[in-house]
Design a protein around this motif. Structure first.
Motif, PDB file in Angstrom:
ATOM      1  N   VAL A   1      54.481  57.624  25.878  1.00  0.00           N
ATOM      2  CA  VAL A   1      53.073  57.992  26.058  1.00  0.00           C
ATOM      3  C   VAL A   1      52.739  59.230  25.228  1.00  0.00           C
ATOM      4  O   VAL A   1      51.696  59.289  24.569  1.00  0.00           O
ATOM      5  CB  VAL A   1      52.768  58.255  27.553  1.00  0.00           C
ATOM      6  CG1 VAL A   1      51.400  58.911  27.718  1.00  0.00           C
ATOM      7  CG2 VAL A   1      52.824  56.948  28.341  1.00  0.00           C
ATOM      8  N   ALA A   2      53.631  60.208  25.234  1.00  0.00           N
ATOM      9  CA  ALA A   2      53.355  61.490  24.587  1.00  0.00           C
ATOM     10  C   ALA A   2      53.276  61.374  23.061  1.00  0.00           C
ATOM     11  O   ALA A   2      52.355  61.934  22.442  1.00  0.00           O
ATOM     12  CB  ALA A   2      54.437  62.505  24.975  1.00  0.00           C
ATOM     13  N   VAL A   3      54.214  60.657  22.450  1.00  0.00           N
ATOM     14  CA  VAL A   3      54.248  60.600  20.976  1.00  0.00           C
ATOM     15  C   VAL A   3      53.055  59.822  20.411  1.00  0.00           C
ATOM     16  O   VAL A   3      52.411  60.299  19.466  1.00  0.00           O
ATOM     17  CB  VAL A   3      55.585  60.021  20.483  1.00  0.00           C
ATOM     18  CG1 VAL A   3      55.587  59.885  18.961  1.00  0.00           C
ATOM     19  CG2 VAL A   3      56.744  60.925  20.915  1.00  0.00           C
TER      20      VAL A   3
ATOM     21  N   GLY B   1      46.519  52.384  15.494  1.00  0.00           N
ATOM     22  CA  GLY B   1      47.491  51.477  14.903  1.00  0.00           C
ATOM     23  C   GLY B   1      48.866  52.095  14.753  1.00  0.00           C
ATOM     24  O   GLY B   1      49.877  51.516  15.164  1.00  0.00           O
ATOM     25  N   LEU B   2      48.932  53.309  14.188  1.00  0.00           N
ATOM     26  CA  LEU B   2      50.218  53.979  14.011  1.00  0.00           C
ATOM     27  C   LEU B   2      50.766  54.499  15.340  1.00  0.00           C
ATOM     28  O   LEU B   2      51.983  54.607  15.516  1.00  0.00           O
ATOM     29  CB  LEU B   2      50.083  55.124  13.013  1.00  0.00           C
ATOM     30  CG  LEU B   2      49.797  54.705  11.561  1.00  0.00           C
ATOM     31  CD1 LEU B   2      49.668  55.935  10.665  1.00  0.00           C
ATOM     32  CD2 LEU B   2      50.892  53.780  11.045  1.00  0.00           C
ATOM     33  N   GLY B   3      49.863  54.823  16.269  1.00  0.00           N
ATOM     34  CA  GLY B   3      50.316  55.234  17.595  1.00  0.00           C
ATOM     35  C   GLY B   3      51.121  54.138  18.265  1.00  0.00           C
ATOM     36  O   GLY B   3      52.172  54.388  18.875  1.00  0.00           O
TER      37      GLY B   3
ATOM     38  N   PRO C   1      57.731  53.246  19.546  1.00  0.00           N
ATOM     39  CA  PRO C   1      59.186  53.192  19.372  1.00  0.00           C
ATOM     40  C   PRO C   1      59.818  54.564  19.174  1.00  0.00           C
ATOM     41  O   PRO C   1      60.911  54.829  19.681  1.00  0.00           O
ATOM     42  CB  PRO C   1      59.371  52.313  18.125  1.00  0.00           C
ATOM     43  CG  PRO C   1      58.057  52.302  17.440  1.00  0.00           C
ATOM     44  CD  PRO C   1      57.027  52.472  18.506  1.00  0.00           C
ATOM     45  N   LEU C   2      59.124  55.458  18.457  1.00  0.00           N
ATOM     46  CA  LEU C   2      59.666  56.793  18.227  1.00  0.00           C
ATOM     47  C   LEU C   2      59.789  57.561  19.539  1.00  0.00           C
ATOM     48  O   LEU C   2      60.819  58.213  19.806  1.00  0.00           O
ATOM     49  CB  LEU C   2      58.757  57.554  17.256  1.00  0.00           C
ATOM     50  CG  LEU C   2      59.250  58.930  16.791  1.00  0.00           C
ATOM     51  CD1 LEU C   2      60.575  58.801  16.058  1.00  0.00           C
ATOM     52  CD2 LEU C   2      58.198  59.587  15.893  1.00  0.00           C
ATOM     53  N   GLY C   3      58.747  57.478  20.375  1.00  0.00           N
ATOM     54  CA  GLY C   3      58.776  58.180  21.658  1.00  0.00           C
ATOM     55  C   GLY C   3      59.812  57.628  22.611  1.00  0.00           C
ATOM     56  O   GLY C   3      60.560  58.381  23.253  1.00  0.00           O
TER      57      GLY C   3
ATOM     58  N   PRO D   1      46.446  54.330  22.456  1.00  0.00           N
ATOM     59  CA  PRO D   1      47.725  53.777  21.985  1.00  0.00           C
ATOM     60  C   PRO D   1      48.919  54.085  22.879  1.00  0.00           C
ATOM     61  O   PRO D   1      50.067  53.842  22.488  1.00  0.00           O
ATOM     62  CB  PRO D   1      47.897  54.456  20.619  1.00  0.00           C
ATOM     63  CG  PRO D   1      47.231  55.769  20.765  1.00  0.00           C
ATOM     64  CD  PRO D   1      46.069  55.540  21.699  1.00  0.00           C
ATOM     65  N   THR D   2      48.682  54.618  24.082  1.00  0.00           N
ATOM     66  CA  THR D   2      49.803  54.997  24.948  1.00  0.00           C
ATOM     67  C   THR D   2      50.265  53.870  25.862  1.00  0.00           C
ATOM     68  O   THR D   2      51.299  53.995  26.517  1.00  0.00           O
ATOM     69  CB  THR D   2      49.427  56.203  25.830  1.00  0.00           C
ATOM     70  OG1 THR D   2      48.370  55.826  26.727  1.00  0.00           O
ATOM     71  CG2 THR D   2      48.966  57.384  24.981  1.00  0.00           C
ATOM     72  N   ALA D   3      49.517  52.762  25.916  1.00  0.00           N
ATOM     73  CA  ALA D   3      49.786  51.725  26.918  1.00  0.00           C
ATOM     74  C   ALA D   3      50.685  50.611  26.382  1.00  0.00           C
ATOM     75  O   ALA D   3      50.660  50.290  25.195  1.00  0.00           O
ATOM     76  CB  ALA D   3      48.464  51.131  27.407  1.00  0.00           C
ATOM     77  N   THR D   4      51.468  50.017  27.281  1.00  0.00           N
ATOM     78  CA  THR D   4      52.305  48.857  26.961  1.00  0.00           C
ATOM     79  C   THR D   4      51.828  47.658  27.762  1.00  0.00           C
ATOM     80  O   THR D   4      51.586  47.765  28.966  1.00  0.00           O
ATOM     81  CB  THR D   4      53.780  49.134  27.302  1.00  0.00           C
ATOM     82  OG1 THR D   4      54.288  50.142  26.426  1.00  0.00           O
ATOM     83  CG2 THR D   4      54.633  47.878  27.136  1.00  0.00           C
ATOM     84  N   ASP D   5      51.678  46.511  27.098  1.00  0.00           N
ATOM     85  CA  ASP D   5      51.298  45.282  27.784  1.00  0.00           C
ATOM     86  C   ASP D   5      52.565  44.570  28.237  1.00  0.00           C
ATOM     87  O   ASP D   5      53.302  44.007  27.429  1.00  0.00           O
ATOM     88  CB  ASP D   5      50.495  44.368  26.849  1.00  0.00           C
ATOM     89  CG  ASP D   5      49.883  43.184  27.581  1.00  0.00           C
ATOM     90  OD1 ASP D   5      50.660  42.377  28.118  1.00  0.00           O
ATOM     91  OD2 ASP D   5      48.656  43.070  27.612  1.00  0.00           O
TER      92      ASP D   5
END
Length: 395
Positions: free
Chosen positions: A106-108, A287-289, A295-297, A129-133
């Motif tokens: 969420v943070a990154v 998009g980049l988020g 994945p980076l976070g 961009p912090t959410a996952t489906d």
């Protein structure tokens, strides 16, 4: 013949968990095609049709977001309660790894979004961009069959549930309009009554749902988003009824509510100009988020947690598989589009945000599939310095 050609494959897709994700993808494509056809204007106006009467007159699109999606958030609340009581989040040490991974996830993305949009009027969309489906992400894993170890699926499930909890908190804290204290107190009173029913071990569910309807109304009118009522109601449901409710609601949500949500919220007119706007700060931030930030976070938080000796990777889960999982978690879709609706008043920004969510989610899905498909071969080759390929045995 019809049974073998049509019904059996559909049943197999449903049982594997792939059908719900494929249906969401199909309804999104259909909605985009209609929106950009000769019937586009009529289709867009259809979702703007006023329905109801004061004090509850809303457009069809708003009824989907403020009404139908309450049921979706109700199941999110049930999942959170189940996992905390007797699931993957019961043991603190076991829950720590997906919890910290979710926080990183969420943070990154939020930081990447703000790097592009800080100081702009679009900065309020940092949470998109912090959410996952969870449905799409697990559907992608199911496409890979035995290449994905059970531990990775369990980890993604736990991560996505925690991610949903964070999203609910974000909506409640940061995407709330001016509060009406009278309605808020009324909602608090009903929630307190629901807690008392639970403590008294009342198991008659119709009473919970009747009070839940009142809770939804007062939360809606208080200025807090109505979907929070679904989560609050779920937290008061008797434990014994959770699994039965989840099982009963799975098909209506997967095959009716979420497809309708996709139809209502992807009615977007796509043009050369709107596609070029994907390279704007708003488009790139989202998009980049999703594609890079998620994945980076997740990978970074997981790596730091394991390296610090706080927790260990799940069994048979390697770092390359964890990278693939992080990319797969970049599929934001349902929750990301939902937050986009709350983030902006400008219709053009809302459409661009949704388009960026679709593009970022699609790229993340493809990248996740590729990494997970070749993860086993990558694990056999020499690992990057400092990375532990195999999960360390529990202490």
């Amino acid at each position: 013949m019809l049974h073998r050609i049509v019904i059996v494959p559909i049943r197999e897709l449903s049982e594997s968990g792939k059908l719900s994700g494929l249906l969401l993808l199909l309804t999104t494509i259909i909605s985009l095609l209609i929106s950009n056809s000769a019937w586009g204007n009529a289709y867009l106006h259809f979702w703007e049709t006023p329905v109801g009467w004061e004090p509850l007159q809303k457009t069809l699109a708003h009824w989907v977001d403020d009404g139908l999606m309450v049921v979706f958030f109700f199941t999110v609340g049930l999942e959170i309660k189940r996992e905390v009581l007797y699931g993957e989040l019961t043991d603190v040490r076991q829950a720590l790894l997906p919890t910290l991974a979710a926080v990183g996830g969420v943070a990154v993305p939020a930081a990447i979004y703000l790097a592009f949009n800080a100081g702009n009027d679009t900065s309020h969309g940092w949470a998109v961009p912090t959410a996952t489906d969870i449905a799409f992400s697990l559907g992608i894993l199911s496409l890979l069959g035995d290449k994905v170890p059970p531990g990775l699926r369990v980890f993604l499930t736990a991560l996505a549930i925690i991610d949903d909890l964070i999203a609910v908190l974000i909506i409640a804290l940061f995407y709330t309009a001016g509060l009406d204290l009278t309605y808020l107190l009324a909602a608090g009173g009903i929630f307190a009554a629901l807690i008392v029913l639970n403590r008294l071990k009342v198991t008659w569910l119709p009473l919970y749902f009747l009070l839940g309807l009142g809770l939804w109304f007062f939360v809606l009118k208080s200025g807090i988003h109505a979907t929070i009522a679904g989560v609050l109601l779920a937290l008061t449901i008797p434990t014994d009824a959770i699994e039965k409710l989840e099982a009963g609601l799975h098909k209506p949500i997967s095959y009716l509510i979420l497809p309708i949500f996709a139809l209502a919220n992807t009615a977007i007119v796509v043009s050369g100009e709107s596609v070029s706007e994907l390279l704007s700060p708003l488009g790139l931030g989202i998009g980049l988020g999703l594609l890079v930030g998620k994945p980076l976070g997740i990978f970074g938080a997981t790596w730091l947690t394991v390296k610090a000796g706080i927790s260990t990777l799940p069994e048979r889960v390697t770092w390359f598989k964890m990278l693939g999982l992080g990319l797969t978690a970049g599929i934001g879709f349902t929750m990301a589009i939902f937050i986009a609706n709350l983030s902006f008043d400008n219709p053009a920004w809302i459409d661009l945000a949704k388009l960026a969510v679709i593009a970022g989610s699609l790229l993340a899905a493809v990248a996740g599939l590729i990494v997970l498909h070749f993860a086993d071969k990558a694990d056999e080759s020499e690992a990057p310095a400092g990375l532990i390929l195999e999960a360390e045995p529990p202490a």
